[in-house]
Scaffold this active site. Structure first.
Site, short mmCIF file in Angstrom:
data_model
loop_
_atom_site.label_atom_id
_atom_site.label_comp_id
_atom_site.label_asym_id
_atom_site.label_seq_id
_atom_site.Cartn_x
_atom_site.Cartn_y
_atom_site.Cartn_z
N CYS A 112 0.45 -1.52 -0.10
CA CYS A 112 0.08 -0.15 0.12
C CYS A 112 0.24 1.54 0.07
O CYS A 112 0.55 2.57 -0.21
CB CYS A 112 -1.27 -0.31 1.43
SG CYS A 112 -1.99 -1.44 1.55
N ASN A 120 -9.98 -1.18 -1.88
CA ASN A 120 -8.62 -0.57 -1.40
C ASN A 120 -7.31 -1.77 -2.70
O ASN A 120 -7.58 -2.91 -3.11
CB ASN A 120 -8.04 -0.94 -0.21
CG ASN A 120 -6.77 -1.49 -0.29
OD1 ASN A 120 -5.98 -0.89 -0.96
ND2 ASN A 120 -6.52 -1.45 1.00
N HIS A 140 -3.88 7.49 1.25
CA HIS A 140 -4.36 5.46 0.76
C HIS A 140 -5.47 5.18 1.12
O HIS A 140 -6.01 5.28 1.92
CB HIS A 140 -3.26 4.09 1.00
CG HIS A 140 -3.83 2.68 1.10
ND1 HIS A 140 -4.31 2.64 -0.11
CD2 HIS A 140 -2.94 1.90 2.24
CE1 HIS A 140 -4.13 1.16 -0.61
NE2 HIS A 140 -3.58 0.76 1.26
O1 UT7 Z 1 -4.47 -1.87 3.34
C1 UT7 Z 1 -3.75 -2.20 3.79
C2 UT7 Z 1 -4.07 -1.58 5.49
N1 UT7 Z 1 -5.43 -2.30 5.45
C3 UT7 Z 1 -6.37 -2.10 7.00
O2 UT7 Z 1 -5.79 -0.55 6.29
C4 UT7 Z 1 -7.37 -3.17 7.42
C5 UT7 Z 1 -7.29 -2.14 8.82
N2 UT7 Z 1 -8.56 -3.03 8.27
C6 UT7 Z 1 -10.05 -3.09 8.57
O3 UT7 Z 1 -10.46 -2.38 7.45
C7 UT7 Z 1 -10.85 -3.59 9.20
O4 UT7 Z 1 -10.72 -4.22 10.17
C8 UT7 Z 1 -11.55 -4.73 8.27
C9 UT7 Z 1 -12.46 -3.69 7.50
C10 UT7 Z 1 -10.94 -5.63 7.62
C11 UT7 Z 1 -12.34 -5.57 9.02
O5 UT7 Z 1 -13.94 -5.03 9.94
P1 UT7 Z 1 -13.58 -5.22 11.60
O6 UT7 Z 1 -14.55 -3.74 12.25
O7 UT7 Z 1 -12.00 -5.11 12.32
O8 UT7 Z 1 -14.48 -6.38 11.52
P2 UT7 Z 1 -13.65 -7.58 12.09
O9 UT7 Z 1 -12.00 -8.42 11.53
O10 UT7 Z 1 -13.27 -7.58 13.69
O11 UT7 Z 1 -14.43 -8.69 12.54
C12 UT7 Z 1 -16.26 -8.21 12.52
C13 UT7 Z 1 -17.63 -9.46 12.39
C14 UT7 Z 1 -16.12 -10.92 12.61
O12 UT7 Z 1 -17.21 -11.64 13.08
P3 UT7 Z 1 -17.57 -12.04 14.84
O13 UT7 Z 1 -16.00 -13.17 15.12
O14 UT7 Z 1 -17.66 -10.98 15.64
O15 UT7 Z 1 -18.88 -12.87 14.87
C15 UT7 Z 1 -16.28 -11.24 11.16
O16 UT7 Z 1 -16.06 -12.53 10.86
O17 UT7 Z 1 -17.21 -8.87 11.40
C16 UT7 Z 1 -17.04 -10.57 10.36
N3 UT7 Z 1 -17.18 -10.56 9.24
C17 UT7 Z 1 -18.01 -10.03 7.78
N4 UT7 Z 1 -19.01 -9.86 7.86
C18 UT7 Z 1 -19.66 -9.95 6.65
C19 UT7 Z 1 -15.51 -10.26 8.35
N5 UT7 Z 1 -15.60 -10.42 7.11
C20 UT7 Z 1 -16.75 -9.68 6.75
C21 UT7 Z 1 -17.75 -9.89 5.37
N6 UT7 Z 1 -18.97 -10.01 6.17
N7 UT7 Z 1 -16.84 -9.63 5.41
#
Ligand code: UT7
Length: 332
Positions: free
Chosen positions: A114, A289, A259
């Site tokens: 990135c 992204n 980014h």
């Molecule tokens: O470009 C390089 C740098 N990258 C970044 O900066 C990315 C940084 N991270 C993020 O943007 C976020 O962490 C994500 C968008 C990847 C994830 O969002 P989050 O709010 O951190 O969600 P999470 O990973 O804590 O997941 C929350 C819940 C989980 O379920 P449980 O364990 O609470 O039951 C996941 O399994 O959401 C679930 N989940 C989804 N649900 C529906 C994860 N992905 C999905 C999905 N659809 N696509």
């Protein structure tokens, strides 16, 4: 030493639009979850046989050259940032060189995910500063969609990424007060595996096995929460570093191009820096992204929308896999 300046900007995105609703058909996800957690509404996926990482970069480069009023033969060097090269080797820089029909100038690939575009910009800037080259093409281009896990197992990563390309042409600035004022590059390899594609890697006797495919280690792995936490710390830090180096305050920024990782990250940076929403570029809703391509695509769209004018203070910033993070401050 002379400054370099961005004389031309361009971008190219594939025609194929993939909405959140389309992804709902492939995995257990919802349009609502993706919008709320990331701000993404749709993204572009490459069309096999039409788009490649190198030729998308070439299309973006042609537009940047046109804006700079230069021909491909005027280029002295190509710096190509990508984490998704056409081949394992050689890099995509030489393929883009072939596509543009320019022989013998150096073509360097940069692999900083990135942050790749800002790293590449910084490399090009040094070559111009020292007087070694005059016209350097800097490209960020990515095809993610052919390497994502579209099963529910991969949903935390695969809904985020999209394909596309952006490019700029750097030329010497007439004044030491304008152009790229400074670039700032950082890395911390302690977190290398927190956002990575581990296989096929050269550190295994058998580079590609059925187990790797079955276990999904050939797909990107991301510790989303950890990446998020580091991103919201490093982005403001590296922007402040650029401002401080040049004696500016956040309020002096006319346009911040971060980014495009997550709309929540962008909003956090905007609030933390005390900037109005319209001074922070955001197009993640359209493209997701696109890693190394995201900054030049956003810059190119900001230009098209007339949001950057001569004399403006423009800040580019990125954070991503490595971890790596970077910024560039530009007097336009
Ligand atoms: O470009 C390089 C740098 N990258 C970044 O900066 C990315 C940084 N991270 C993020 O943007 C976020 O962490 C994500 C968008 C990847 C994830 O969002 P989050 O709010 O951190 O969600 P999470 O990973 O804590 O997941 C929350 C819940 C989980 O379920 P449980 O364990 O609470 O039951 C996941 O399994 O959401 C679930 N989940 C989804 N649900 C529906 C994860 N992905 C999905 C999905 N659809 N696509």
């Amino acid at each position: 030493m002379r400054n370099s300046r961005i004389a031309g900007v361009g971008h190219y995105v594939p025609e194929r639009v993939v909405t959140n609703k389309d992804l709902e058909k492939l995995m257990d996800t919802t349009d609502e979850w993706i919008r709320e957690r990331t701000g993404i509404v749709e993204r572009r996926y490459f069309v096999e046989g039409t788009d490649t990482t190198a030729n998308m970069g070439a299309r973006a480069a042609e537009k940047a050259l046109e804006m700079a009023n230069l021909q491909a033969e005027d280029l002295d060097m190509i710096v190509f940032a990508t984490l998704s090269p056409d081949y394992v080797f050689p890099g995509s820089g030489v393929l883009l060189q072939r596509e543009l029909g320019i022989k013998e100038i150096p073509a360097l690939d940069v692999r900083n995910q990135c942050s790749g575009f800002i790293y590449a910009l910084s490399v090009a800037d040094q070559f111009i500063k020292t007087g070694m080259y005059n016209n350097v093409l800097v490209v960020g281009s990515e095809i993610h969609s052919s390497g994502l896990d579209f099963s529910t197992r991969g949903r935390g990563v695969s809904v985020i990424f999209g394909d596309g390309a952006g490019a700029v042409v750097l030329t010497p600035s007439q004044s030491s007060e304008s152009g790229i004022l400074s670039t700032h590059l950082h890395a911390d390899g302690e977190f290398a595996e927190e956002l990575a594609v581990l296989d096929p890697g050269s550190n295994k006797q058998e580079r590609l096995t059925h187990e790797m495919i079955d276990e999904g280690t050939i797909f990107p792995h991301m510790n989303g929460n950890m990446v998020f936490k580091h991103a919201v710390t490093r982005f403001p830090e590296v922007i402040e570093e650029a401002l401080h180096k040049n004696g500016y305050k956040p309020a002096d920024i006319d346009m911040l191009i971060p980014h495009q990782a997550n709309l929540r990250i962008t909003s956090y940076i905007q609030q933390k820096m005390g900037l109005p929403v319209d001074k922070v570029m955001s197009n993640i809703h359209k493209y997701g992204n696109t890693t190394a391509a995201s900054v030049p695509i956003a810059l190119s769209e900001a230009m098209e929308e007339g949001r950057i004018k001569e004399g403006d203070l423009v800040c580019l910033a990125a954070f991503g896999s490595g971890f790596t993070w970077a910024s560039a401050l530009i007097r336009w």
